[in-house]
Design a protein around this motif. Structure first.
Motif, PDB file in Angstrom:
ATOM      1  N   PRO A  89      14.658  -6.174 -30.103  1.00 22.13           N
ATOM      2  CA  PRO A  89      13.704  -7.028 -30.015  1.00 22.13           C
ATOM      3  C   PRO A  89      14.040  -8.293 -31.421  1.00 22.13           C
ATOM      4  CG  PRO A  89      13.619  -4.856 -30.689  1.00 22.13           C
ATOM      5  CD  PRO A  89      14.542  -4.600 -30.600  1.00 22.13           C
ATOM      6  N   GLU A  90      15.333  -7.724 -32.216  1.00 21.01           N
ATOM      7  CA  GLU A  90      15.138  -9.527 -33.018  1.00 21.01           C
ATOM      8  C   GLU A  90      15.895 -10.392 -31.908  1.00 21.01           C
ATOM      9  OE1 GLU A  90      18.379  -6.875 -33.379  1.00 21.01           O
ATOM     10  OE2 GLU A  90      16.029  -6.409 -33.037  1.00 21.01           O
ATOM     11  N   ALA A  91      15.860 -10.086 -30.873  1.00 21.18           N
ATOM     12  CA  ALA A  91      16.362 -11.771 -30.069  1.00 21.18           C
ATOM     13  C   ALA A  91      16.369 -12.049 -28.812  1.00 21.18           C
ATOM     14  CB  ALA A  91      18.220 -10.692 -29.312  1.00 21.18           C
ATOM     15  N   VAL A  92      14.626 -11.380 -28.932  1.00 24.51           N
ATOM     16  CA  VAL A  92      13.608 -10.961 -27.725  1.00 24.51           C
ATOM     17  C   VAL A  92      13.188 -13.578 -27.868  1.00 24.51           C
ATOM     18  CG1 VAL A  92      11.602 -11.627 -26.888  1.00 24.51           C
ATOM     19  CG2 VAL A  92      13.317  -9.117 -27.316  1.00 24.51           C
ATOM     20  N   ASN A  93      13.111 -14.174 -29.011  1.00 26.63           N
ATOM     21  CA  ASN A  93      12.788 -15.327 -29.079  1.00 26.63           C
ATOM     22  C   ASN A  93      14.079 -16.026 -28.905  1.00 26.63           C
ATOM     23  OD1 ASN A  93      10.653 -14.526 -28.953  1.00 26.63           O
ATOM     24  ND2 ASN A  93      10.115 -14.163 -31.492  1.00 26.63           N
ATOM     25  N   SER A  94      15.331 -15.417 -29.070  1.00 31.20           N
ATOM     26  CA  SER A  94      16.666 -16.279 -28.913  1.00 31.20           C
ATOM     27  C   SER A  94      16.658 -17.109 -27.605  1.00 31.20           C
ATOM     28  CB  SER A  94      17.934 -15.221 -29.874  1.00 31.20           C
ATOM     29  OG  SER A  94      17.701 -14.978 -31.005  1.00 31.20           O
ATOM     30  N   ALA A  95      17.937 -17.908 -27.921  1.00 35.79           N
ATOM     31  CA  ALA A  95      18.057 -18.111 -26.621  1.00 35.79           C
ATOM     32  C   ALA A  95      19.402 -17.490 -26.160  1.00 35.79           C
ATOM     33  CB  ALA A  95      18.752 -20.069 -27.024  1.00 35.79           C
ATOM     34  N   ARG A  96      19.379 -17.468 -24.947  1.00 34.39           N
ATOM     35  CA  ARG A  96      19.959 -16.332 -24.343  1.00 34.39           C
ATOM     36  C   ARG A  96      20.468 -17.162 -23.129  1.00 34.39           C
ATOM     37  NH1 ARG A  96      15.322 -14.003 -24.165  1.00 34.39           N
ATOM     38  NH2 ARG A  96      14.927 -12.758 -22.847  1.00 34.39           N
ATOM     39  N   GLN A  97      21.672 -16.032 -22.989  1.00 36.32           N
ATOM     40  CA  GLN A  97      21.649 -16.369 -20.838  1.00 36.32           C
ATOM     41  C   GLN A  97      21.821 -14.565 -20.504  1.00 36.32           C
ATOM     42  OE1 GLN A  97      25.766 -17.784 -21.510  1.00 36.32           O
ATOM     43  NE2 GLN A  97      25.233 -19.675 -20.510  1.00 36.32           N
ATOM     44  N   GLU A  98      21.920 -14.883 -19.154  1.00 33.75           N
ATOM     45  CA  GLU A  98      21.301 -13.129 -18.273  1.00 33.75           C
ATOM     46  C   GLU A  98      22.540 -13.576 -17.027  1.00 33.75           C
ATOM     47  OE1 GLU A  98      17.562 -12.963 -17.662  1.00 33.75           O
ATOM     48  OE2 GLU A  98      16.744 -13.248 -19.527  1.00 33.75           O
ATOM     49  N   PHE A  99      22.419 -12.304 -17.089  1.00 37.20           N
ATOM     50  CA  PHE A  99      24.062 -11.884 -15.900  1.00 37.20           C
ATOM     51  C   PHE A  99      23.663 -11.104 -15.339  1.00 37.20           C
ATOM     52  CE2 PHE A  99      26.103 -14.563 -19.293  1.00 37.20           C
ATOM     53  CZ  PHE A  99      27.267 -15.332 -19.050  1.00 37.20           C
ATOM     54  N   ASN A 100      24.086 -11.010 -13.806  1.00 38.71           N
ATOM     55  CA  ASN A 100      23.698  -9.748 -12.824  1.00 38.71           C
ATOM     56  C   ASN A 100      25.361  -9.109 -13.505  1.00 38.71           C
ATOM     57  OD1 ASN A 100      24.212  -7.958 -10.246  1.00 38.71           O
ATOM     58  ND2 ASN A 100      22.720  -9.047  -9.713  1.00 38.71           N
ATOM     59  N   ALA A 101      24.591  -7.939 -13.676  1.00 33.40           N
ATOM     60  CA  ALA A 101      25.572  -7.327 -14.228  1.00 33.40           C
ATOM     61  C   ALA A 101      27.194  -6.453 -13.504  1.00 33.40           C
ATOM     62  CB  ALA A 101      25.022  -5.465 -14.721  1.00 33.40           C
ATOM     63  N   ARG A 102      26.544  -6.310 -12.515  1.00 33.37           N
ATOM     64  CA  ARG A 102      27.406  -6.266 -10.693  1.00 33.37           C
ATOM     65  C   ARG A 102      28.365  -6.972 -10.457  1.00 33.37           C
ATOM     66  NH1 ARG A 102      26.048  -4.023  -4.968  1.00 33.37           N
ATOM     67  NH2 ARG A 102      28.020  -3.089  -3.980  1.00 33.37           N
ATOM     68  N   SER A 103      27.584  -8.289 -10.172  1.00 39.58           N
ATOM     69  CA  SER A 103      28.639  -9.482  -9.477  1.00 39.58           C
ATOM     70  C   SER A 103      29.237 -10.379 -10.832  1.00 39.58           C
ATOM     71  CB  SER A 103      27.490 -10.373  -8.532  1.00 39.58           C
ATOM     72  OG  SER A 103      26.059 -10.994  -9.476  1.00 39.58           O
ATOM     73  N   GLY A 104      28.316 -10.462 -12.101  1.00 38.34           N
ATOM     74  CA  GLY A 104      29.074 -11.594 -12.976  1.00 38.34           C
ATOM     75  C   GLY A 104      28.585 -12.702 -12.617  1.00 38.34           C
ATOM     76  N   THR A 105      28.229 -13.025 -12.114  1.00 37.58           N
ATOM     77  CA  THR A 105      27.016 -14.409 -11.490  1.00 37.58           C
ATOM     78  C   THR A 105      25.935 -14.528 -12.933  1.00 37.58           C
ATOM     79  OG1 THR A 105      25.896 -13.197 -10.498  1.00 37.58           O
ATOM     80  CG2 THR A 105      27.879 -14.468  -9.680  1.00 37.58           C
ATOM     81  N   ARG A 106      25.639 -15.299 -14.022  1.00 37.53           N
ATOM     82  CA  ARG A 106      25.031 -15.674 -14.618  1.00 37.53           C
ATOM     83  C   ARG A 106      23.269 -15.884 -13.602  1.00 37.53           C
ATOM     84  NH1 ARG A 106      25.025 -21.115 -17.525  1.00 37.53           N
ATOM     85  NH2 ARG A 106      24.786 -21.988 -16.568  1.00 37.53           N
ATOM     86  N   SER A 107      22.232 -15.612 -14.041  1.00 30.08           N
ATOM     87  CA  SER A 107      20.802 -15.381 -12.916  1.00 30.08           C
ATOM     88  C   SER A 107      19.863 -16.533 -13.657  1.00 30.08           C
ATOM     89  CB  SER A 107      20.361 -13.957 -13.025  1.00 30.08           C
ATOM     90  OG  SER A 107      20.270 -13.386 -14.132  1.00 30.08           O
ATOM     91  N   ALA A 108      20.195 -16.279 -15.178  1.00 33.18           N
ATOM     92  CA  ALA A 108      18.989 -17.400 -15.790  1.00 33.18           C
ATOM     93  C   ALA A 108      19.649 -18.622 -17.430  1.00 33.18           C
ATOM     94  CB  ALA A 108      17.804 -16.342 -16.154  1.00 33.18           C
ATOM     95  N   GLU A 109      18.686 -18.807 -17.870  1.00 32.78           N
ATOM     96  CA  GLU A 109      19.124 -19.009 -18.897  1.00 32.78           C
ATOM     97  C   GLU A 109      17.994 -19.831 -19.298  1.00 32.78           C
ATOM     98  OE1 GLU A 109      22.575 -22.620 -21.414  1.00 32.78           O
ATOM     99  OE2 GLU A 109      21.998 -22.296 -19.764  1.00 32.78           O
ATOM    100  N   ILE A 110      17.463 -19.061 -20.874  1.00 31.58           N
ATOM    101  CA  ILE A 110      16.234 -18.625 -21.513  1.00 31.58           C
ATOM    102  C   ILE A 110      16.866 -19.437 -22.676  1.00 31.58           C
ATOM    103  CG2 ILE A 110      14.361 -17.668 -22.142  1.00 31.58           C
ATOM    104  CD1 ILE A 110      14.827 -17.213 -19.035  1.00 31.58           C
TER     105      ILE A 110
END
Length: 218
Positions: free
Chosen positions: A39-60
């Motif tokens: 919860p404390e990281a919900v408002n932080s800038a982050r990158q999201e990756f597909n866990a299987r392929s390792g490709t970045r799917s989003a940048e928040i």
């Protein structure tokens, strides 16, 4: 059949893993990556990756603070105001060209508005002069009573205060009308210059300077 039965759970597991995410964000100077987002990281800038392929799917991007949201809302509102003002200016110029066939026609409209403002100024000047004269007379009367050793009545003192308040109000009105008149002069000059520009009319030539006097013979 047996091979198909054994392969089915593995396919189902792979299908489920295809939607699983890996989150990476910064905490100070540390880089944190996890398959769950606390919860404390919900408002932080982050990158999201597909866990299987390792490709970045989003940048928040990080969530805005209340002050930043207010600033963004103000900037957006200002952009809308500027766009509306530009649109109004464009439509006004189009109407100006369609309505007024000559500069004299445009001047007549401004002359009507100017006459109204000038009339307001003259009325305010008359009211100021009348109130000032009446106030001076009341103050003189009150001063004479005091010099004669008589008390100024509450009624007379109240009338003096009321007359003084009315005079100040009329002075404010007069100043407002005079400021309005000055603003109109600027508006008229700018509108005429814009009208000439839209019509392709050259501005009137400035009057020639008076010739210098001939030197006297010594």
């Amino acid at each position: 059949m047996l091979l198909a039965t054994l392969a089915a759970p593995a396919l189902a597991q792979n299908k489920g893993d295809s939607g699983k995410k890996l989150y990476c964000w910064d905490e100070g100077s540390r880089r944190i990556c996890s398959d769950t987002l606390p919860p404390e990281a919900v408002n932080s800038a982050r990158q999201e990756f597909n866990a299987r392929s390792g490709t970045r799917s989003a940048e928040i991007q990080r969530a805005l603070t209340a002050e930043e949201r207010a600033d963004a809302a103000l900037a957006e509102a200002q952009q809308k105001i500027d766009a509306a003002a530009a649109d109004t200016r464009r439509r006004t110029e189009q109407a100006m060209l369609a309505t007024y066939g000559s500069e004299d026609a445009l001047r007549r409209v401004f002359a009507e508005r100017t006459a109204i403002v000038d009339n307001n100024i003259n009325t305010a000047l008359y009211n100021v002069a009348s109130l000032r004269e009446a106030l001076a007379a009341q103050l003189l009367s009150a001063g004479n009573r005091e010099l004669a050793g008589q008390k100024v009545s509450d009624k007379q003192a109240g009338e003096i205060r009321q007359r003084h308040t009315e005079l100040l109000a009329q002075l404010r009105l007069q100043a407002a009308f005079e400021q309005q008149r000055k603003a109109m002069e600027v508006e008229i000059a700018e509108s005429l210059a814009r009208y000439r520009e839209l019509k392709g009319i050259a501005p009137p030539a400035a009057p020639d300077a008076a010739p210098a006097p001939a030197p006297t013979q010594g």
